[in-house]
Design a protein around this motif. Structure first.
Motif, PDB file in Angstrom:
ATOM      1  N   SER A  36       0.973  -1.234  -0.198  1.00  0.00           N
ATOM      2  CA  SER A  36       0.071   0.012  -0.108  1.00  0.00           C
ATOM      3  C   SER A  36       0.880   1.363  -0.010  1.00  0.00           C
ATOM      4  N   PRO A  37       0.237   2.344  -0.490  1.00  0.00           N
ATOM      5  CA  PRO A  37       1.271   3.554  -0.288  1.00  0.00           C
ATOM      6  C   PRO A  37       1.270   4.130   0.949  1.00  0.00           C
ATOM      7  N   GLN A  38       2.560   3.903   1.615  1.00  0.00           N
ATOM      8  CA  GLN A  38       2.760   4.533   3.180  1.00  0.00           C
ATOM      9  C   GLN A  38       3.273   6.065   2.992  1.00  0.00           C
ATOM     10  N   THR A  39       3.876   6.015   1.665  1.00  0.00           N
ATOM     11  CA  THR A  39       4.770   7.542   1.573  1.00  0.00           C
ATOM     12  C   THR A  39       4.076   8.127   0.131  1.00  0.00           C
ATOM     13  N   GLY A  40       4.379   9.239   0.002  1.00  0.00           N
ATOM     14  CA  GLY A  40       4.185   9.901  -1.224  1.00  0.00           C
ATOM     15  C   GLY A  40       2.710  10.474  -1.258  1.00  0.00           C
ATOM     16  N   PRO A  41       2.076  11.038  -2.535  1.00  0.00           N
ATOM     17  CA  PRO A  41       0.785  11.810  -2.324  1.00  0.00           C
ATOM     18  C   PRO A  41      -0.223  10.914  -2.021  1.00  0.00           C
ATOM     19  N   LEU A  42      -0.231   9.646  -2.129  1.00  0.00           N
ATOM     20  CA  LEU A  42      -1.345   8.694  -2.085  1.00  0.00           C
ATOM     21  C   LEU A  42      -1.310   8.059  -0.431  1.00  0.00           C
ATOM     22  N   ALA A  43      -0.531   8.540   0.431  1.00  0.00           N
ATOM     23  CA  ALA A  43      -0.205   8.081   1.573  1.00  0.00           C
ATOM     24  C   ALA A  43      -1.426   8.061   2.612  1.00  0.00           C
ATOM     25  N   PRO A  44      -2.421   8.860   2.576  1.00  0.00           N
ATOM     26  CA  PRO A  44      -3.576   9.100   3.143  1.00  0.00           C
ATOM     27  C   PRO A  44      -4.309   7.589   3.070  1.00  0.00           C
ATOM     28  N   PHE A  45      -4.308   7.028   1.832  1.00  0.00           N
ATOM     29  CA  PHE A  45      -4.806   5.768   1.628  1.00  0.00           C
ATOM     30  C   PHE A  45      -4.376   4.707   2.486  1.00  0.00           C
ATOM     31  N   GLY A  46      -2.831   4.724   2.691  1.00  0.00           N
ATOM     32  CA  GLY A  46      -2.349   3.842   3.748  1.00  0.00           C
ATOM     33  C   GLY A  46      -2.206   3.973   5.105  1.00  0.00           C
ATOM     34  N   GLU A  47      -2.670   5.293   5.663  1.00  0.00           N
ATOM     35  CA  GLU A  47      -2.287   5.699   6.749  1.00  0.00           C
ATOM     36  C   GLU A  47      -2.660   4.773   7.984  1.00  0.00           C
ATOM     37  N   ALA A  48      -4.073   3.952   7.766  1.00  0.00           N
ATOM     38  CA  ALA A  48      -4.444   2.979   8.881  1.00  0.00           C
ATOM     39  C   ALA A  48      -3.634   1.735   8.794  1.00  0.00           C
ATOM     40  N   ASP A  49      -2.973   1.454   7.784  1.00  0.00           N
ATOM     41  CA  ASP A  49      -2.387  -0.008   7.551  1.00  0.00           C
ATOM     42  C   ASP A  49      -1.664  -0.353   8.716  1.00  0.00           C
ATOM     43  N   LYS A  50      -0.760   0.305   9.223  1.00  0.00           N
ATOM     44  CA  LYS A  50       0.053  -0.308  10.142  1.00  0.00           C
ATOM     45  C   LYS A  50      -0.654  -0.651  11.615  1.00  0.00           C
ATOM     46  N   TRP A  51      -1.578   0.281  11.851  1.00  0.00           N
ATOM     47  CA  TRP A  51      -2.527  -0.127  13.039  1.00  0.00           C
ATOM     48  C   TRP A  51      -3.267  -1.263  12.755  1.00  0.00           C
ATOM     49  N   VAL A  52      -3.885  -1.226  11.632  1.00  0.00           N
ATOM     50  CA  VAL A  52      -4.654  -2.407  11.424  1.00  0.00           C
ATOM     51  C   VAL A  52      -3.642  -3.836  11.565  1.00  0.00           C
ATOM     52  N   ILE A  53      -2.729  -3.616  10.833  1.00  0.00           N
ATOM     53  CA  ILE A  53      -1.603  -4.884  10.867  1.00  0.00           C
ATOM     54  C   ILE A  53      -1.255  -5.228  12.302  1.00  0.00           C
ATOM     55  N   GLU A  54      -1.086  -4.435  13.183  1.00  0.00           N
ATOM     56  CA  GLU A  54      -0.913  -4.814  14.641  1.00  0.00           C
ATOM     57  C   GLU A  54      -2.109  -5.287  14.990  1.00  0.00           C
ATOM     58  N   GLN A  55      -3.366  -4.776  14.754  1.00  0.00           N
ATOM     59  CA  GLN A  55      -4.513  -5.415  15.425  1.00  0.00           C
ATOM     60  C   GLN A  55      -4.732  -7.016  14.578  1.00  0.00           C
ATOM     61  N   MET A  56      -4.082  -7.243  13.521  1.00  0.00           N
ATOM     62  CA  MET A  56      -4.110  -8.367  12.971  1.00  0.00           C
ATOM     63  C   MET A  56      -3.043  -9.402  13.621  1.00  0.00           C
ATOM     64  N   LYS A  57      -1.923  -8.849  14.001  1.00  0.00           N
ATOM     65  CA  LYS A  57      -0.891  -9.663  14.864  1.00  0.00           C
ATOM     66  C   LYS A  57      -1.424 -10.273  16.108  1.00  0.00           C
ATOM     67  N   ALA A  58      -2.339  -9.563  16.957  1.00  0.00           N
ATOM     68  CA  ALA A  58      -3.118  -9.917  17.929  1.00  0.00           C
ATOM     69  C   ALA A  58      -4.248 -11.085  17.582  1.00  0.00           C
ATOM     70  N   ALA A  59      -4.783 -10.772  16.343  1.00  0.00           N
ATOM     71  CA  ALA A  59      -6.017 -11.738  16.047  1.00  0.00           C
ATOM     72  C   ALA A  59      -5.460 -12.896  15.631  1.00  0.00           C
ATOM     73  N   PHE A  60      -4.005 -13.209  15.120  1.00  0.00           N
ATOM     74  CA  PHE A  60      -3.448 -14.247  14.521  1.00  0.00           C
ATOM     75  C   PHE A  60      -2.459 -14.805  15.447  1.00  0.00           C
ATOM     76  N   LYS A  61      -2.420 -14.340  16.750  1.00  0.00           N
ATOM     77  CA  LYS A  61      -1.432 -14.904  17.812  1.00  0.00           C
ATOM     78  C   LYS A  61      -1.215 -16.091  17.960  1.00  0.00           C
ATOM     79  N   ASP A  62      -2.312 -16.880  17.780  1.00  0.00           N
ATOM     80  CA  ASP A  62      -2.488 -18.349  18.101  1.00  0.00           C
ATOM     81  C   ASP A  62      -2.415 -19.194  16.891  1.00  0.00           C
ATOM     82  N   GLY A  63      -1.941 -18.527  15.651  1.00  0.00           N
ATOM     83  CA  GLY A  63      -1.754 -19.061  14.310  1.00  0.00           C
ATOM     84  C   GLY A  63      -3.132 -19.435  13.671  1.00  0.00           C
ATOM     85  N   LEU A  64      -2.843 -20.074  12.408  1.00  0.00           N
ATOM     86  CA  LEU A  64      -3.994 -20.188  11.484  1.00  0.00           C
ATOM     87  C   LEU A  64      -3.709 -21.646  11.283  1.00  0.00           C
TER      88      LEU A  64
END
Length: 419
Positions: A36-64
C-alpha cells in the motif's frame, strides 16, 4: 562417527517420545504480503495500515490452521511509495524473496494494479481493494469473457459513484452544468472515459459536462479549467483528484471568482486531514463514502462492529477515523477465511479458497463469482457524504447525506449547497 550420529538420533527420538523436545512452531509459517502507499501523495490511503496490521498480529497470535496444520502468521508490509513501478517491484520481492502465500493490496490503481499484475504473472493469489472495479479490471486489460486467474477484487464501481453523485445533485437546485476534473492517471482516465465513465450517463440524465481535458497530477495552475467552467456557467464540479491538486484548484477557484454551488470530488476529499488543510474551503464539499462507523456491518474476525473498529482506531492512534480502515481490515478477514479453508499452502489451493469466499465482513458481504459485474469482482455498497464543521475536538465531520443507492446505511443529514 556413525555410531555417535546414530546414538544422537536415537536420543532425540527418545526425548521426543517423552515429550521433552519443544515443538518448533515457527517451522510452519504462512506469510501474507501487503502492499500500500505508506509515503508519497497517496499516503492517506495507507495511513491506517500499520495500525490494522498490529490488530491482525493480535488476532493471529495463536496461528492459523491450514490444511490440518497449525501455522504461525507473518504479515510483510511493503510501501509502494505512491509509484506504480515501485509497487510492482515490491510485489515481486514479496513473491520471489519472501515467498508469500497470499498477497493483499489497496490504495488506488497506482498501487493495486501493478501488484495484481505481478501476482497474475507469477501465479500467486491476490486480493485487492480501494480501486473502483473498472480501472482495476479494464485498466489491466481484463477480458470480461475470461476474467483473471489469480487476482480478486472487492470494492464498488463507477456506476455506483455516478449514481451517488447524481442522486445528491438531483436533491438540490442547479442548472445541471457540470465541470470535470479528470487527471491523466488510472482513475482520471476511467472516470472521464466516454463509455465507461461520467460523460454518457450524465448526458442521459440531462446534465451537460465541460471536460477541459486531462492534466498531470501535481499541476500548479488550474486557470484553464477554471476559465472553461466559468465560460460555460458551471454550477457543479466533479472529478477524481489527489489531495494536493484539490487544494490548488479550490484555492485558485476562489481567487479567480469561481463559486460553484456543489463540489463533489472523489479521492481528494476522503480524509479528514485533507479537509482540515483546506480550512473553510473544505466545508460543504461532498464525496463518495465507502465506509463509516455507522455502517451496519461487523468483522468476521474480531466481531467488532464498524463503530467499535473506528473507536478502537481513534483511541489507539489519537487520530480521527478514516475510510480505508474498514477495507484494510476486510482484506485480512478474507485472507484469514480463505487460508483457513484452503486444502494446503499450494498457490492453486489458496486461489481456489479465495475464489470460493462467501463472507460477511466489516465492509459488507464479500462473494466472488456471484452477482458481481465480473467473476473476479465483489461489489461493496456506496453512499454520498458531505463535510461539515466539526464539534468538540473534531474540526470537520463527514456526514452521510444520501443513501438512495444503499438504503441499509443510515444518513445523518441532507445535502446542502456550498455557502
Amino acid at each position: 562417527m556413525t555410531m555417535n550420529r546414530r546414538h544422537l538420533i536415537q536420543g532425540a527420538a527418545a526425548l521426543a517420545a517423552a515429550g521433552t523436545v519443544p515443538r518448533v512452531f515457527a517451522a510452519d509459517v504462512v506469510k501474507i504480503g501487503y502492499v500500500s502507499p505508506q509515503t508519497g501523495p497517496l499516503a492517506p490511503f495507507g495511513e491506517a495500515d500499520k495500525w490494522v496490521i498490529e490488530q491482525m498480529k493480535a488476532a493471529f497470535k495463536d496461528g492459523l490452521t491450514i490444511g490440518g496444520r497449525k501455522h504461525e502468521v507473518q504479515i510483510v508490509l511493503k510501501d509502494s511509495q505512491s509509484n506504480p513501478n515501485r509497487a510492482g517491484e515490491v510485489a515481486n520481492d514479496l513473491i520471489l524473496k519472501d515467498k508469500v502465500a497470499l498477497m493483499l493490496t489497496a490504495g488506488t490503481p497506482e498501487t493495486a494494479n501493478p501488484v495484481s499484475d505481478a501476482c497474475e504473472l507469477n501465479e500467486i493469489p491476490c486480493v485487492s481493494s480501494v480501486v473502483p472495479w473498472q480501472p482495476w479490471f479494464f485498466g489491466r486489460k481484463g477480458d470480461p469473457a475470461k476474467g483473471f486467474a489469480w487476482t480478486y477484487h472487492l470494492f464498488w464501481g463507477l456506476e455506483d459513484v455516478i449514481a451517488n453523485f447524481t442522486n445528491g445533485w438531483k436533491s438540490v437546485a442547479t442548472n445541471k452544468k457540470v465541470g470535470g476534473l479528470f487527471p491523466n492517471d488510472g482513475d482520471g482516465n476511467a472516470w472521464g472515459d466516454k463509455e465507461l465513465g461520467f460523460p454518457k450517463p450524465l448526458a442521459g440524465m440531462g446534465y451537460s459536462l465541460t471536460d477541459p481535458g486531462r492534466f498531470q497530477n501535481g499541476t500548479q495552475d488550474f486557470s484553464a479549467q477554471i476559465a472553461a467552467f466559468k465560460k460555460d456557467g458551471v454550477e457543479i464540479v466533479t472529478g477524481v483528484v489527489i489531495p494536493p491538486d484539490a487544494k490548488t484548484f479550490l484555492t485558485q477557484a476562489r481567487q479567480q471568482g469561481f463559486k460553484p454551488k456543489v463540489i463533489t470530488l472523489g479521492k481528494a476529499l476522503l480524509f479528514p486531514g485533507a479537509i482540515e488543510a483546506l480550512g473553510d474551503l473544505g466545508h460543504g464539499l461532498t464525496t463518495e463514502v465507502w465506509w463509516t462507523p455507522s455502517h451496519p456491518f461487523a468483522s468476521s474476525l474480531t466481531r467488532q462492529s464498524a463503530k467499535a473498529l473506528a473507536d478502537a482506531y481513534e483511541s489507539g492512534t489519537g487520530k480521527q477515523w478514516t475510510q480505508p480502515i474498514g477495507f484494510a481490515h476486510a482484506l485480512f478477514e478474507v485472507a484469514s477465511n480463505a487460508l483457513s479453508r484452503s486444502k494446503s499452502l499450494k498457490a492453486g489451493d489458496v486461489r481456489d479458497a479465495v475464489a470460493a469466499t462467501s463472507l460477511d465482513t466489516v465492509v459488507g458481504p464479500v462473494k466472488w463469482g456471484g452477482p458481481g459485474p465480473m467473476k473476479n469482482v465483489s461489489k461493496t455498497p456506496l453512499v454520498l457524504g458531505q463535510w461539515v464543521k466539526g464539534t468538540g475536538k473534531r474540526k470537520v465531520e463527514l456526514v452521510v447525506v444520501n443513501n438512495e443507492a444503499a438504503k441499509n446505511i443510515p444518513t445523518g443529514g441532507t445535502l446542502s449547497l456550498i455557502a
